[in-house]
Design a protein around this motif. Structure first.
Motif, short mmCIF file in Angstrom:
data_model
loop_
_atom_site.label_atom_id
_atom_site.label_comp_id
_atom_site.label_asym_id
_atom_site.label_seq_id
_atom_site.Cartn_x
_atom_site.Cartn_y
_atom_site.Cartn_z
N UNK A 349 0.81 -1.22 0.00
CA UNK A 349 0.00 0.00 0.00
C UNK A 349 0.85 1.27 0.00
N UNK A 350 1.90 1.38 0.84
CA UNK A 350 2.72 2.61 0.77
C UNK A 350 3.39 2.81 -0.58
N UNK A 351 3.75 1.73 -1.28
CA UNK A 351 4.37 1.86 -2.60
C UNK A 351 3.38 2.43 -3.61
N UNK A 352 2.11 1.99 -3.52
CA UNK A 352 1.10 2.55 -4.42
C UNK A 352 0.88 4.03 -4.13
N UNK A 353 0.86 4.40 -2.85
CA UNK A 353 0.72 5.81 -2.51
C UNK A 353 1.91 6.62 -3.02
N UNK A 354 3.11 6.04 -2.97
CA UNK A 354 4.29 6.74 -3.48
C UNK A 354 4.20 6.91 -4.99
N UNK A 355 3.76 5.87 -5.70
CA UNK A 355 3.61 5.99 -7.16
C UNK A 355 2.58 7.05 -7.51
N UNK A 356 1.46 7.09 -6.78
CA UNK A 356 0.45 8.10 -7.05
C UNK A 356 0.99 9.50 -6.76
N UNK A 357 1.75 9.64 -5.69
CA UNK A 357 2.33 10.94 -5.35
C UNK A 357 3.28 11.43 -6.43
N UNK A 358 4.09 10.55 -6.96
CA UNK A 358 5.05 10.94 -8.00
C UNK A 358 4.36 11.34 -9.30
N UNK A 359 3.24 10.70 -9.62
CA UNK A 359 2.54 11.05 -10.86
C UNK A 359 1.72 12.32 -10.73
N UNK A 360 1.31 12.66 -9.51
CA UNK A 360 0.49 13.85 -9.32
C UNK A 360 1.33 15.12 -9.19
N UNK A 361 2.57 14.99 -8.76
CA UNK A 361 3.43 16.15 -8.57
C UNK A 361 4.12 16.52 -9.87
N UNK A 362 4.50 17.78 -9.98
CA UNK A 362 5.13 18.29 -11.19
C UNK A 362 6.64 18.39 -11.00
N UNK A 363 7.37 18.07 -12.08
CA UNK A 363 8.83 18.23 -12.11
C UNK A 363 9.51 17.50 -10.95
N UNK A 364 9.18 16.24 -10.78
CA UNK A 364 9.81 15.43 -9.74
C UNK A 364 11.10 14.84 -10.29
N UNK A 365 12.23 15.12 -9.64
CA UNK A 365 13.51 14.61 -10.09
C UNK A 365 13.67 13.13 -9.81
N UNK A 367 16.15 11.58 -8.23
CA UNK A 367 16.56 11.33 -6.86
C UNK A 367 15.40 11.47 -5.89
N UNK A 368 14.60 12.49 -6.09
CA UNK A 368 13.43 12.68 -5.22
C UNK A 368 12.46 11.52 -5.34
N UNK A 369 12.21 11.10 -6.59
CA UNK A 369 11.31 9.98 -6.82
C UNK A 369 11.85 8.71 -6.18
N UNK A 370 13.17 8.45 -6.32
CA UNK A 370 13.77 7.26 -5.73
C UNK A 370 13.69 7.31 -4.20
N UNK A 371 13.91 8.50 -3.63
CA UNK A 371 13.83 8.63 -2.17
C UNK A 371 12.42 8.35 -1.67
N UNK A 372 11.41 8.81 -2.43
CA UNK A 372 10.02 8.57 -2.04
C UNK A 372 9.72 7.07 -2.07
N UNK A 373 10.17 6.39 -3.12
CA UNK A 373 9.92 4.95 -3.22
C UNK A 373 10.64 4.18 -2.12
#
Length: 578
Positions: A349-365, A367-373
């Motif tokens: 469940x947290x991984x799905x929330x992380x994927x949704x967060x990365x797709x909803x945010x703009x200009x996610x780098x 490194x930031x995306x990897x840190x969130x995952x």
């Protein structure tokens, strides 16, 4: 054999949609991997790039290649969901438009099924369990959690259309179209079917619901006429439903106290009647149940082995649409408990929330995306270990249920949001392909799809539940749409005005909204006038009037969508010529 046939019939629709999903998935993968067309949206979906006219310039061209080039190069044609349906249609099925339409309508059917099934099997079950944990009375739960469960598809579709698609007119028309469909078509058909039974509904409850509904629509007309709404205005509009809940709760507690006083004198008579009943009467009532149980067990043993194996194959074919949600939504009900699923769901469940967060945010780098995952994965591992240690294999947990239910509620909301976002994106794309304003599709296709469950459930409840079932069905036909208008549009206004704070949010300009609200209020006034004059009895006269009002409205909207009529010079056809 009869048992097997009934199982097959009940699963035909689910099986067809799962096979359709496998076909669509393989088709999209083939297009994405072996074609130059990129159907997956990787662009940041900026709301500032979306114009009011959308992708209407697409209709100027007749050549399929020009249309393919247009949807690839124009920002207004960017997908608002996760799949680029316009590129699929024009760049891959340009020479076979019929096949392209079939593919898109299959996608529409699958998304409608997912939206309704997620709300019914996951969202509503979480709300039901939460109401038990919070010890809410049936009346309060009905106007709060039950309304939220029934109206979840409309509410989330509205929020998505305002916050993500940039086409708030779709959300406005879908909510109002669903409210009009339920309060006119559902109540009309229900009145016609119930007419021979001469059933009356409660007058105070009916008048209260209709007056609150009319007041809500009048407030919405004021907001649309002003053309903008501030954050505090949106909060005040949403709070109308809270006032309605308080009024219903107060009436419920007042009537409950009266019933306690009235029935206190009859308790002694009931006790004496129960003593007079022989104890053997209860024993006799239990004997047939044992026979029925043994008969069912005997029938189960008579099912051939190959039919059992075929049932397993059908179960495997149903997994594509079932498994992704089951592996990410925690379920702690008695009938749905499975420890492996529970452990995996809280881990993923947290991984799905992380994927949704990365797709909803703009200009996610990167490194930031990897840190969130990585953070989500670490949280998931911790939660998974806790779930494995603290739960039993045979029964769901009895203690600390609130975190489980809150997690199931949150993940069902997440899935509903994802599906609603893709559904709105597909409807907008279909509007551009067919040449119809997407708001018209929201008013008809989206509203009908989300309201068919209300039609079937309310009519079945009225026909099988007698006077009480009819009362519940009629109340739901007004309280449910009112919830969608006040909470669905209200929360959409709150989210949109919050993003614009301290400025006001501009309401999408659509003159046809006045027409929709006008016909909707006409249906409510018709019921408010006719029912009291007929002693609150549901009859064919009431039903025929409601059906006539809706058919007249639908005729005008379809004629305008086809370019036969225009409202204040505004139509989708006129946008083509710009």
């Amino acid at each position: 054999m009869a048992i097997f046939n009934s199982i097959i019939k009940s699963k035909k629709l689910s099986l067809f949609l799962n096979i359709s999903f496998l076909f669509l998935l393989s088709l999209f993968l083939k297009i994405h991997l072996f074609s130059s067309t990129n159907i997956i949206s990787h662009h940041p979906r900026l709301l500032s790039d979306i114009t009011t006219n959308g992708c209407t310039g697409l209709q100027k061209y007749d050549d399929v290649k020009y249309k393919c080039f247009y949807v690839k190069t124009h920002l207004s044609c960017r997908p608002k969901g996760y799949i680029d349906y316009l590129q699929i249609f024009y760049c891959n099925f340009g020479d076979f438009p019929l096949l392209g339409h079939v593919v898109l309508f299959l996608c529409l059917a699958v998304l409608f099924y997912l939206l309704g099934n997620t709300a019914a099997n996951y969202f509503c079950s979480s709300l039901e369990s939460l109401s038990k944990i919070l010890k809410l009375s049936p009346t309060i739960a009905g106007v709060t959690l039950l309304s939220l469960g029934n109206g979840a598809p409309d509410v989330f579709a509205s929020i998505v259309s305002f916050t993500r698609s940039g086409n708030g007119a779709v959300g406005l028309n879908s909510v109002l179209g669903g409210a009009f469909f339920v309060s006119s078509i559902v109540v009309g058909l229900l009145s016609i079917f119930i007419s021979p039974q001469q059933i009356s509904v409660d007058k105070p409850s009916f008048i209260r619901d209709v007056i609150f509904f009319l007041f809500s629509l009048f407030s919405l007309v004021l907001i649309i006429s002003i053309g903008k709404i501030s954050l505090w205005g949106a909060v005040c509009f949403t709070s109308i439903y809270l006032i309605y809940v308080c009024v219903v709760s107060s009436a419920h507690f007042f009537s409950r106290n009266e019933e306690i006083v009235q029935h206190s004198d009859a308790d002694h008579e009931n006790i004496s009647d129960q003593i007079a009943i022989p104890l053997l009467a209860y024993v006799d009532d239990e004997k047939p149940m044992e026979k029925i149980t043994s008969l069912e067990d005997h029938q189960q043993e008579q099912i051939p082995i190959f039919l059992k194996n075929l049932g397993k194959i059908l179960h495997v074919l149903e997994l594509p649409l079932y498994l992704p949600r089951r592996l990410t939504i925690p379920v702690v009900s008695e009938e749905g408990w499975c420890k492996p699923y529970a452990v995996i769901s809280v881990t993923l469940a947290p991984l799905l929330m992380a994927a949704l967060s990365n797709t909803q945010r703009e200009n996610v780098g990167t490194r930031t995306s990897l840190a969130i995952y990585m953070t989500a994965g670490l949280i998931g591992i911790v939660l998974g270990n806790l779930a494995y240690v603290t739960t039993k294999k045979s029964t769901p947990p009895n203690k600390c249920l609130l975190p489980w239910l809150a997690g199931g509620f949150l993940m069902s909301v997440t899935w509903t949001y994802i599906i609603a976002e893709e559904l709105v994106s597909l409807l907008v794309s279909l509007g551009h392909i067919i040449g119809i304003n997407p708001s018209v599709l929201g008013l008809t296709v989206l509203a009908w799809g989300n309201s068919l469950g209300d039609l079937i459930a309310n009519i079945a409840m009225a026909l099988n539940g007698g006077a009480d079932g009819t009362q519940i069905a009629v109340s739901g036909c007004y309280a449910g749409p009112m919830f969608n208008v006040l909470m669905g549009l209200g929360l959409s206004f709150v989210c949109s005005s919050w993003s614009e704070y301290p400025s006001s949010f501009e309401i999408p300009a659509d003159p046809s909204l006045y027409e929709t609200i006008g016909f909707l209020m006409a249906g409510l006034l018709w019921a408010l006038v006719v029912l009291p004059k007929r002693n609150m009895r549901l009859d064919r006269f009431l039903g025929a009037g409601l059906l006539t009002i809706y058919i007249c409205f639908l005729f005008l909207r379809v004629a305008r969508a086809l370019g036969l009529l225009q409202l204040h010079g505004s139509s989708f056809q006129s946008l083509k010529g710009e």
